[in-house]
Design a protein around this motif. Structure first.
Motif, PDB file in Angstrom:
ATOM      1  N   MET A 191     -22.310 -16.695 -44.849  1.00 10.28           N
ATOM      2  CA  MET A 191     -21.370 -16.243 -43.874  1.00 10.28           C
ATOM      3  C   MET A 191     -21.933 -16.237 -42.388  1.00 10.28           C
ATOM      4  O   MET A 191     -21.620 -16.650 -41.312  1.00 10.28           O
ATOM      5  N   ALA A 192     -23.099 -15.358 -42.441  1.00  9.81           N
ATOM      6  CA  ALA A 192     -23.665 -14.980 -41.321  1.00  9.81           C
ATOM      7  C   ALA A 192     -24.494 -16.176 -40.739  1.00  9.81           C
ATOM      8  O   ALA A 192     -24.405 -16.296 -39.508  1.00  9.81           O
ATOM      9  N   HIS A 200     -21.612 -18.384 -39.142  1.00  7.07           N
ATOM     10  CA  HIS A 200     -21.034 -17.774 -37.839  1.00  7.07           C
ATOM     11  C   HIS A 200     -22.360 -18.016 -36.655  1.00  7.07           C
ATOM     12  O   HIS A 200     -21.882 -18.356 -35.614  1.00  7.07           O
ATOM     13  N   LEU A 246     -21.659 -21.482 -35.612  1.00  4.00           N
ATOM     14  CA  LEU A 246     -20.459 -21.748 -34.875  1.00  4.00           C
ATOM     15  C   LEU A 246     -20.521 -21.059 -33.288  1.00  4.00           C
ATOM     16  O   LEU A 246     -20.089 -21.774 -32.284  1.00  4.00           O
ATOM     17  N   MET A 247     -21.447 -20.295 -33.376  1.00  2.85           N
ATOM     18  CA  MET A 247     -21.803 -19.620 -31.986  1.00  2.85           C
ATOM     19  C   MET A 247     -22.584 -20.553 -31.256  1.00  2.85           C
ATOM     20  O   MET A 247     -22.547 -20.758 -29.885  1.00  2.85           O
ATOM     21  N   LYS A 306     -20.513 -23.233 -30.060  1.00  4.63           N
ATOM     22  CA  LYS A 306     -19.703 -22.904 -29.099  1.00  4.63           C
ATOM     23  C   LYS A 306     -20.450 -22.780 -27.631  1.00  4.63           C
ATOM     24  O   LYS A 306     -19.837 -23.392 -26.713  1.00  4.63           O
TER      25      LYS A 306
END
Length: 312
Positions: free
Chosen positions: A1-2, A5, A8-9, A12
């Motif tokens: 999950m990390a 994340h 995705l950052m 973004k």
């Protein structure tokens, strides 16, 4: 999950950066199309000196370019300003700093080399001189042998060259009738090709597509000139020649252009002396969207594309 994340950052951040760049690009395009490019010019002329200045600006003078000349000081120049900052002076200061850094680095290298440098011992110098002397003597002997061989070969080549030149002259004499016939044949072909090209050009200039295309170019050209021409002209001019008849003719020709300069510009003729002096200032602006519309109309025309294909 990390890991997801973090990915995705990053995506973004890249998306935000792309949106910022796209926004800057769109703002620049809209500014070029809808923000006017303004221009102004001033000039003067009297008995002893003359000069002038011209300036082009965009985005309410945030970006500007100017040129000037003054005969009294005998100098000309130009300048570029972005947000009021003189760009040329900034570039000049940066180049001076680079030169200073290069000089300091070069001086440091020289000092380091002087500190670490050592002299060559006398014994090594004597051996080097002896070796160079022997090699120079061997080179001289080889060069002497080679020069003798070259001399004999040169004599043989000269004799052979004379024979070849004589044979070439004899061949050239026998080839004269053939050259005359070939030149006459080429002249006939050239004359025929020129006549064909003249006929094609005449048919092209008389075609309806060419006439419609030229009418469109003239029409849009008039629109662009009317849009670009200066909106305000002020000043005065005093002129004269020793011939009153010539002065009157010039004044009559200037009257034809009265709609362009209007009542804010005065013309004073002198019929008894030769003189030319005065001042002038003008201002104007142009919108990119107007020029773009005219250019699109011209390029979208089938007649214009036909003319372009013909010249290509």
């Amino acid at each position: 999950m990390a890991v997801l994340h973090i990915v995705l950052m990053i995506l973004k951040f890249i998306g935000i950066l792309l949106l910022i760049l796209l926004g800057i690009f769109l703002l620049t395009v809209l500014g070029v199309l809808f923000c006017p490019v303004r221009y102004s010019a001033q000039g003067y002329k009297d008995e002893n000196k003359y000069g002038g200045k011209a300036k082009v600006s965009w985005l309410c003078h945030l970006v500007s370019f100017s040129v000037w000349y003054d005969s009294s000081q005998g100098e000309a120049g130009y300048g570029v300003r972005i947000f009021g900052i003189p760009l040329l002076k900034v570039l000049e200061e940066l180049s001076k700093r680079k030169e200073k850094k290069k000089k300091k680095a070069k001086a440091a290298k020289v000092q380091a080399a002087e500190r670490e440098g050592r002299e060559i011992p006398e014994q090594d110098k004597a051996s080097e001189e002896k070796t160079s002397k022997e090699s120079s003597e061997a080179k001289e002997a080889l060069e002497e042998k080679g020069s003798r061989k070259e001399q004999r070969g040169e004599d043989f080549r000269q004799t052979e060259g004379k024979a070849q030149r004589l044979l070439g002259k004899v061949k050239a004499i026998f080839q004269i009738p053939g050259k005359i016939f070939e030149a006459f044949r080429k002249f006939q072909l050239t004359a025929k090709g020129i006549c064909d090209k003249i006929r094609k050009i005449k048919n092209f200039l008389e075609s309806e597509k060419f006439k419609r295309g030229m009418c469109l170019i003239l029409q849009e050209g008039k629109k662009m000139l009317a849009h670009v021409k200066s909106r305000k002209i002020e000043g005065r001019i005093k002129f004269g020649t020793e011939d009153p008849c010539l002065t009157g003719e010039i004044l009559g020709a200037a009257g034809i252009f009265y709609p362009l300069y209007g009542e804010n510009f005065s013309i004073e003729p002198c019929f008894d002396q030769t003189v030319l002096e005065g001042t002038i200032s003008l201002k104007g602006r142009m919108y990119g969207i107007v020029l773009l519309i005219s250019a699109v109309k011209i390029l979208r025309s089938r007649d214009i594309r036909y003319i372009i294909r013909h010249f290509n």
